[in-house]
Design an enzyme around this catalytic site. Structure first.
Site, PDB file in Angstrom:
ATOM      1  N   ASP A  36      -8.521  -4.001  36.833  1.00  0.00           N
ATOM      2  CA  ASP A  36      -8.917  -4.796  35.778  1.00  0.00           C
ATOM      3  C   ASP A  36      -9.873  -3.937  35.222  1.00  0.00           C
ATOM      4  O   ASP A  36     -10.629  -2.966  35.599  1.00  0.00           O
ATOM      5  CB  ASP A  36      -9.766  -6.076  36.227  1.00  0.00           C
ATOM      6  CG  ASP A  36      -9.746  -6.997  35.123  1.00  0.00           C
ATOM      7  OD1 ASP A  36      -9.451  -7.004  34.081  1.00  0.00           O
ATOM      8  OD2 ASP A  36     -11.102  -7.912  35.294  1.00  0.00           O
ATOM      9  N   GLY A  37     -10.254  -4.118  33.822  1.00  0.00           N
ATOM     10  CA  GLY A  37     -11.090  -3.310  32.975  1.00  0.00           C
ATOM     11  C   GLY A  37     -10.549  -2.301  31.860  1.00  0.00           C
ATOM     12  O   GLY A  37     -11.091  -1.476  31.380  1.00  0.00           O
ATOM     13  N   ASN A  38      -9.114  -2.239  31.933  1.00  0.00           N
ATOM     14  CA  ASN A  38      -8.534  -1.342  30.908  1.00  0.00           C
ATOM     15  C   ASN A  38      -8.950  -1.721  29.470  1.00  0.00           C
ATOM     16  O   ASN A  38      -9.068  -0.508  28.870  1.00  0.00           O
ATOM     17  CB  ASN A  38      -6.859  -1.602  30.959  1.00  0.00           C
ATOM     18  CG  ASN A  38      -6.166  -1.195  32.397  1.00  0.00           C
ATOM     19  OD1 ASN A  38      -6.923  -0.589  32.955  1.00  0.00           O
ATOM     20  ND2 ASN A  38      -4.985  -1.615  32.295  1.00  0.00           N
ATOM     21  N   GLY A  39      -8.946  -2.797  29.114  1.00  0.00           N
ATOM     22  CA  GLY A  39      -9.481  -2.983  27.715  1.00  0.00           C
ATOM     23  C   GLY A  39     -10.656  -2.369  27.484  1.00  0.00           C
ATOM     24  O   GLY A  39     -10.959  -2.130  26.423  1.00  0.00           O
ATOM     25  N   ARG A  40     -11.717  -2.942  28.148  1.00  0.00           N
ATOM     26  CA  ARG A  40     -13.113  -2.534  28.015  1.00  0.00           C
ATOM     27  C   ARG A  40     -13.352  -0.936  27.988  1.00  0.00           C
ATOM     28  O   ARG A  40     -14.072  -0.435  27.426  1.00  0.00           O
ATOM     29  CB  ARG A  40     -13.829  -3.136  29.129  1.00  0.00           C
ATOM     30  CG  ARG A  40     -14.409  -4.706  28.891  1.00  0.00           C
ATOM     31  CD  ARG A  40     -14.760  -5.426  29.834  1.00  0.00           C
ATOM     32  NE  ARG A  40     -13.733  -5.623  31.066  1.00  0.00           N
ATOM     33  CZ  ARG A  40     -13.863  -6.209  32.250  1.00  0.00           C
ATOM     34  NH1 ARG A  40     -15.042  -5.934  32.591  1.00  0.00           N
ATOM     35  NH2 ARG A  40     -12.958  -6.590  32.860  1.00  0.00           N
ATOM     36  N   TRP A  41     -12.315  -0.435  28.660  1.00  0.00           N
ATOM     37  CA  TRP A  41     -12.321   1.056  29.105  1.00  0.00           C
ATOM     38  C   TRP A  41     -12.203   1.707  27.600  1.00  0.00           C
ATOM     39  O   TRP A  41     -12.706   2.689  26.976  1.00  0.00           O
ATOM     40  CB  TRP A  41     -11.440   1.737  30.170  1.00  0.00           C
ATOM     41  CG  TRP A  41     -11.600   3.151  30.266  1.00  0.00           C
ATOM     42  CD1 TRP A  41     -12.137   3.794  30.996  1.00  0.00           C
ATOM     43  CD2 TRP A  41     -10.540   3.851  29.412  1.00  0.00           C
ATOM     44  NE1 TRP A  41     -11.986   5.096  30.753  1.00  0.00           N
ATOM     45  CE2 TRP A  41     -10.924   5.222  30.039  1.00  0.00           C
ATOM     46  CE3 TRP A  41      -9.681   3.574  28.362  1.00  0.00           C
ATOM     47  CZ2 TRP A  41     -10.143   6.515  29.643  1.00  0.00           C
ATOM     48  CZ3 TRP A  41      -8.911   5.006  27.996  1.00  0.00           C
ATOM     49  CH2 TRP A  41      -9.086   6.175  28.521  1.00  0.00           C
ATOM     50  N   HIS A  53      -4.684   0.613  28.780  1.00  0.00           N
ATOM     51  CA  HIS A  53      -3.548   0.140  29.835  1.00  0.00           C
ATOM     52  C   HIS A  53      -2.542   1.383  29.992  1.00  0.00           C
ATOM     53  O   HIS A  53      -2.037   1.791  31.205  1.00  0.00           O
ATOM     54  CB  HIS A  53      -2.362  -0.657  28.939  1.00  0.00           C
ATOM     55  CG  HIS A  53      -3.136  -2.096  28.830  1.00  0.00           C
ATOM     56  ND1 HIS A  53      -3.942  -2.991  29.814  1.00  0.00           N
ATOM     57  CD2 HIS A  53      -3.169  -3.060  27.556  1.00  0.00           C
ATOM     58  CE1 HIS A  53      -4.269  -3.936  29.256  1.00  0.00           C
ATOM     59  NE2 HIS A  53      -3.723  -4.140  27.965  1.00  0.00           N
ATOM     60  N   SER A  81      -0.702 -11.222  35.114  1.00  0.00           N
ATOM     61  CA  SER A  81      -0.673 -12.413  35.784  1.00  0.00           C
ATOM     62  C   SER A  81       0.222 -13.651  34.856  1.00  0.00           C
ATOM     63  O   SER A  81       0.395 -13.247  33.767  1.00  0.00           O
ATOM     64  CB  SER A  81      -1.978 -12.856  35.882  1.00  0.00           C
ATOM     65  OG  SER A  81      -2.548 -13.308  34.508  1.00  0.00           O
ATOM     66  N   ARG A  87      -2.395 -13.828  26.128  1.00  0.00           N
ATOM     67  CA  ARG A  87      -2.863 -12.544  25.413  1.00  0.00           C
ATOM     68  C   ARG A  87      -2.005 -12.415  24.128  1.00  0.00           C
ATOM     69  O   ARG A  87      -1.181 -13.055  24.008  1.00  0.00           O
ATOM     70  CB  ARG A  87      -2.824 -11.275  26.219  1.00  0.00           C
ATOM     71  CG  ARG A  87      -3.600 -11.364  27.012  1.00  0.00           C
ATOM     72  CD  ARG A  87      -4.058 -10.015  28.021  1.00  0.00           C
ATOM     73  NE  ARG A  87      -4.733 -10.246  28.899  1.00  0.00           N
ATOM     74  CZ  ARG A  87      -5.475  -9.147  29.533  1.00  0.00           C
ATOM     75  NH1 ARG A  87      -5.377  -7.760  29.238  1.00  0.00           N
ATOM     76  NH2 ARG A  87      -6.293  -9.521  30.737  1.00  0.00           N
ATOM     77  N   LEU A 147       5.514   3.845  52.359  1.00  0.00           N
ATOM     78  CA  LEU A 147       4.742   2.766  51.856  1.00  0.00           C
ATOM     79  C   LEU A 147       5.586   1.731  51.088  1.00  0.00           C
ATOM     80  O   LEU A 147       6.382   2.063  50.344  1.00  0.00           O
ATOM     81  CB  LEU A 147       3.879   3.627  50.874  1.00  0.00           C
ATOM     82  CG  LEU A 147       3.082   2.792  49.789  1.00  0.00           C
ATOM     83  CD1 LEU A 147       1.935   2.027  50.492  1.00  0.00           C
ATOM     84  CD2 LEU A 147       2.640   3.438  48.502  1.00  0.00           C
TER      85      LEU A 147
HETATM   86  C1  IPE Z   1      -6.127 -10.331  36.240  1.00  0.00           C
HETATM   87  O1  IPE Z   1      -6.657  -9.875  35.267  1.00  0.00           O
HETATM   88  C2  IPE Z   1      -4.768  -9.955  36.270  1.00  0.00           C
HETATM   89  C3  IPE Z   1      -4.410  -8.449  36.144  1.00  0.00           C
HETATM   90  C4  IPE Z   1      -5.149  -7.558  36.459  1.00  0.00           C
HETATM   91  C5  IPE Z   1      -2.949  -8.096  35.855  1.00  0.00           C
HETATM   92  P1  IPE Z   1      -7.386 -10.442  33.941  1.00  0.00           P
HETATM   93  O2  IPE Z   1      -8.427  -9.503  33.241  1.00  0.00           O
HETATM   94  O3  IPE Z   1      -6.263 -11.004  33.043  1.00  0.00           O
HETATM   95  O4  IPE Z   1      -7.792 -11.791  34.770  1.00  0.00           O
HETATM   96  P2  IPE Z   1      -9.148 -12.743  33.955  1.00  0.00           P
HETATM   97  O5  IPE Z   1      -8.150 -13.733  33.413  1.00  0.00           O
HETATM   98  O6  IPE Z   1     -10.151 -12.293  33.012  1.00  0.00           O
HETATM   99  O7  IPE Z   1      -9.909 -13.427  35.159  1.00  0.00           O
HETATM  100  C1  IPE Z   2      -6.263  -5.482  33.384  1.00  0.00           C
HETATM  101  O1  IPE Z   2      -7.193  -4.803  32.520  1.00  0.00           O
HETATM  102  C2  IPE Z   2      -4.905  -5.104  32.978  1.00  0.00           C
HETATM  103  C3  IPE Z   2      -4.027  -6.337  32.578  1.00  0.00           C
HETATM  104  C4  IPE Z   2      -4.579  -7.421  32.963  1.00  0.00           C
HETATM  105  C5  IPE Z   2      -2.777  -6.337  32.282  1.00  0.00           C
HETATM  106  P1  IPE Z   2      -7.609  -5.858  31.076  1.00  0.00           P
HETATM  107  O2  IPE Z   2      -6.664  -5.746  29.948  1.00  0.00           O
HETATM  108  O3  IPE Z   2      -7.793  -7.318  31.526  1.00  0.00           O
HETATM  109  O4  IPE Z   2      -8.949  -5.086  30.530  1.00  0.00           O
HETATM  110  P2  IPE Z   2     -10.279  -6.061  30.234  1.00  0.00           P
HETATM  111  O5  IPE Z   2     -10.559  -6.915  31.428  1.00  0.00           O
HETATM  112  O6  IPE Z   2     -10.033  -6.697  29.044  1.00  0.00           O
HETATM  113  O7  IPE Z   2     -11.434  -4.741  30.218  1.00  0.00           O
HETATM  114 MG    MG Z   3      -9.341  -8.272  32.478  1.00  0.00          MG
END
Ligand code: IPE
Ligand code: IPE
Ligand code: MG
Length: 260
Positions: A36-41, A53, A81, A87, A147
């Site tokens: 998690d955190g790709n968008g914020r990065w 991503h 998920s 989204r 693996l």
């Molecule tokens: C969870 O991340 C699913 C994946 C990393 C693929 P999200 O960023 O979608 O989770 P929520 O919705 O904030 O809990």
């Molecule tokens: C996780 O990063 C990747 C996926 C859910 C596909 P996010 O896209 O959720 O990144 P944030 O949480 O918005 O930073």
């Molecule tokens: Mg996220």
């Protein structure tokens, strides 16, 4: 235990880590990660979310390599998920395209490195092309013994439990006995793997977000604020070191665990 279940047990299809206590001094046998955190990065760098991503895929490559080198047997990554369809359409279709490209590009390398690739999740919403690519990738790598890399895509823990329950009921329609845990587990999508020893979530959130609900029952949790695109080798090592300092008790007392 039903006949169907007994048969699957005999084949060694699954095991429950809640029955025996793994040695935490050893490396975890199975690591599950919410990346998690790709968008914020990306936002932090004034880039579109999709740039995060893209960078995230590079980190996947590094983590897979590291796990293979360390001889870790199972790595399970949450890629998309069942709730991520909510989204913006543009982001969803970018993610699907990225997934497709990564599969096409990486599968031969995975195969050369003796890695078995398995996808868990509901494939019914994927394009025919993507389903074919997934099936071909799984078929190519199915006999690899290194693996096992599981990618959870359009995966939801509740979806998994429900599909397993439906199959279990169908398979045991003649049985009047009450179901046991072992009746359900062969029908879960991850029946081929032991339960995760270590769960890692990057990006600062402290939740499971509908990941492996059943299998995480006794997993050790590790949360880090590090955003997934920044999750490097030392971040990985820190997670493993944290795991190695835990005491896994599975309901027992500390004395019982240390005396065995
Ligand atoms: C969870 O991340 C699913 C994946 C990393 C693929 P999200 O960023 O979608 O989770 P929520 O919705 O904030 O809990
Ligand atoms: C996780 O990063 C990747 C996926 C859910 C596909 P996010 O896209 O959720 O990144 P944030 O949480 O918005 O930073
Ligand atoms: Mg996220």
């Amino acid at each position: 235990m039903s006949i169907t279940t007994k048969r699957l047990f005999a084949k060694g299809f699954f095991s429950s880590s809640t029955k025996t206590i793994p040695d935490v001094n050893q490396l975890p046998n199975h690591i599950a990660i919410i990346m998690d955190g790709n968008g914020r990065w990306a936002r932090k760098r004034f880039l579109p979310r999709i740039a995060g991503h893209k960078r995230g895929v590079e980190v996947v490559r590094d983590v897979v390599k590291k796990c293979a080198q360390l001889d870790i047997k199972f790595l399970t990554l949450f890629a998309f998920s069942s709730e991520n369809w909510r989204r913006p359409e543009e982001e969803v279709s970018f993610l699907m395209g990225l997934f497709m490209d990564a599969l096409k590009r990486e599968v031969v390398k995975l195969h050369e490195n003796n890695i078995r690739l398995i996808l868990i999740g509901d494939r019914s919403r994927f394009s025919t092309e993507l389903v074919q690519q997934i099936e071909a990738s799984e078929a190519l790598t199915q006999d690899n013994t290194g693996l096992t890399l599981t990618i959870a895509a359009n995966y939801g823990g509740r979806w998994d439990l429900l599909q397993a329950m439906n199959k279990m009921i169908k398979a045991n329609s003649q049985s009047a006995q009450a179901f046991e845990e072992e009746d359900l587990t062969p029908f879960l999508t991850m029946h081929y793997a032991p339960e995760p020893d270590l769960f890692i979530r990057t990006g600062g959130e402290k939740r499971i977000s509908n990941f492996l609900l059943w299998q995480l029952a006794y997993t050790e949790f590790y949360f880090t604020d590090t955003l997934w695109p920044d999750f490097d080798e030392s971040s990985f090592d820190q997670a493993v070191i944290s795991y190695q300092q835990r005491e896994r008790r599975f309901g027992r007392t500390s004395e019982q665990v240390t005396n065995t």
